[in-house]
Design an enzyme around this catalytic site. Structure first.
Site, PDB file in Angstrom:
ATOM      1  N   CYS A 116      72.196 -68.620  10.466  1.00 26.66           N
ATOM      2  CA  CYS A 116      70.946 -68.036  10.960  1.00 26.66           C
ATOM      3  C   CYS A 116      70.955 -67.944  12.485  1.00 26.66           C
ATOM      4  CB  CYS A 116      69.755 -68.863  10.480  1.00 26.66           C
ATOM      5  SG  CYS A 116      68.146 -68.125  10.865  1.00 26.66           S
ATOM      6  N   CYS A 117      71.355 -69.023  13.137  1.00 21.49           N
ATOM      7  CA  CYS A 117      71.435 -69.013  14.600  1.00 21.49           C
ATOM      8  C   CYS A 117      72.462 -67.985  15.078  1.00 21.49           C
ATOM      9  CB  CYS A 117      71.806 -70.394  15.129  1.00 21.49           C
ATOM     10  SG  CYS A 117      70.463 -71.603  15.076  1.00 21.49           S
ATOM     11  N   CYS A 205      62.958 -72.492  17.216  1.00 22.30           N
ATOM     12  CA  CYS A 205      62.259 -71.668  16.232  1.00 22.30           C
ATOM     13  C   CYS A 205      61.262 -72.523  15.450  1.00 22.30           C
ATOM     14  CB  CYS A 205      63.259 -71.024  15.277  1.00 22.30           C
ATOM     15  SG  CYS A 205      64.319 -69.780  16.055  1.00 22.30           S
ATOM     16  N   CYS A 208      62.367 -74.695  12.440  1.00 25.85           N
ATOM     17  CA  CYS A 208      63.427 -75.675  12.736  1.00 25.85           C
ATOM     18  C   CYS A 208      63.037 -76.679  13.812  1.00 25.85           C
ATOM     19  CB  CYS A 208      64.709 -74.948  13.152  1.00 25.85           C
ATOM     20  SG  CYS A 208      65.287 -73.751  11.938  1.00 25.85           S
ATOM     21  N   CYS A 233      72.781 -75.097  18.467  1.00 25.42           N
ATOM     22  CA  CYS A 233      72.672 -73.796  17.805  1.00 25.42           C
ATOM     23  C   CYS A 233      73.892 -72.938  18.053  1.00 25.42           C
ATOM     24  CB  CYS A 233      71.427 -73.060  18.295  1.00 25.42           C
ATOM     25  SG  CYS A 233      71.460 -72.701  20.057  1.00 25.42           S
TER      26      CYS A 233
END
Length: 244
Positions: A116-117, A205, A208, A233
């Protein structure tokens, strides 16, 4: 004029004991195509310092699409407070749509935050840094003793340099502590993210990030479901891994 990459380790040693403002002055004197990365958290300090040296400082921020509402409000407040243009970097739409279609919106809770990162943060950052000569970050050694304890004030960026092109990275707050940061914010009454008033220390985010408890380290509020050694990240991981 730009720094010779062979001079960087020597300069890092020479400037290790100098003030963040002196490090920023060096960066601003050496590079025209220099950008400051601002995340909307406590790196407001490095932005304030740089802006006071050069109000024309070029600033970018990563909008992952998953930030807290308070962070978006803070970014706009900063833009107006300093009278700067804030370049917003967004994920590639097709790559993001493909990722979400395949993995859903919360895959990182099961598979880890890396993919995702990679889509939301690393790819847009790589795209930006491919066209600049040097950049400034707000990372500090005390943010993550396990992974950032050896961050130098100046380095060749091992994560985002390319063939025949060395990207220089300045970390003027490397030797600052969280206490130093907040003493600066309070003393000069500069803007800060309102989430800090609710126990958020390291802000990323929304899915997270969570507040921390007394005596917890600030990075324990990030990706709390993962091992402590995984709390990066990828923005700085290439350099951190290179240093062991």
């Amino acid at each position: 004029m730009a720094l010779d990459v062979f001079d960087v380790p020597k300069l890092a040693e020479e400037y290790a004991g100098k003030s963040p403002q002196q490090i920023l002055k060096l960066a601003l004197d050496q590079y025209d195509d220099l950008w400051l990365s601002f995340s909307g958290a406590d790196d407001i300090v490095v932005l304030d310092m740089a802006w006071k040296i050069n109000p024309q400082i070029k600033v970018f921020t990563l909008d992952t699409g998953r930030l807290h509402p308070e962070t978006y409000q803070f970014l706009e407040k900063v833009r107006k407070h300093y009278g700067i243009q804030l370049e917003i970097l967004s994920p590639d739409q097709q790559a993001l749509e493909a990722y979400v279609k395949e993995k859903g919106l919360f895959d990182f809770y099961e598979s880890g935050h890396g993919e995702c990162c990679g889509v939301r943060k690393i790819a847009p950052l790589r795209r930006k840094l491919a066209g600049v000569d040097a950049w400034i970050t707000g990372q500090r050694k005390d943010q993550s003793p396990g992974t950032r304890s050896h961050v130098p004030v100046i380095e060749v960026d091992g994560g985002f340099s390319g063939p025949g092109r060395e990207l220089i990275k300045f970390n003027p707050l490397a030797n600052y502590t969280s206490e130093d940061v907040w003493n600066y914010i309070r003393m000069l009454e500069i803007p800060y993210n309102s989430l800090h008033e609710r126990g958020f220390v390291s802000i990323g985010c929304e899915p997270c990030t969570r507040p921390i408890l007394p005596n917890q380290h600030e990075r324990e509020g990030r990706w709390w479901w993962e091992e402590a050694t995984q709390k990066e990240c990828g923005l700085h991981a290439g350099n951190l891994i290179a240093k062991g």
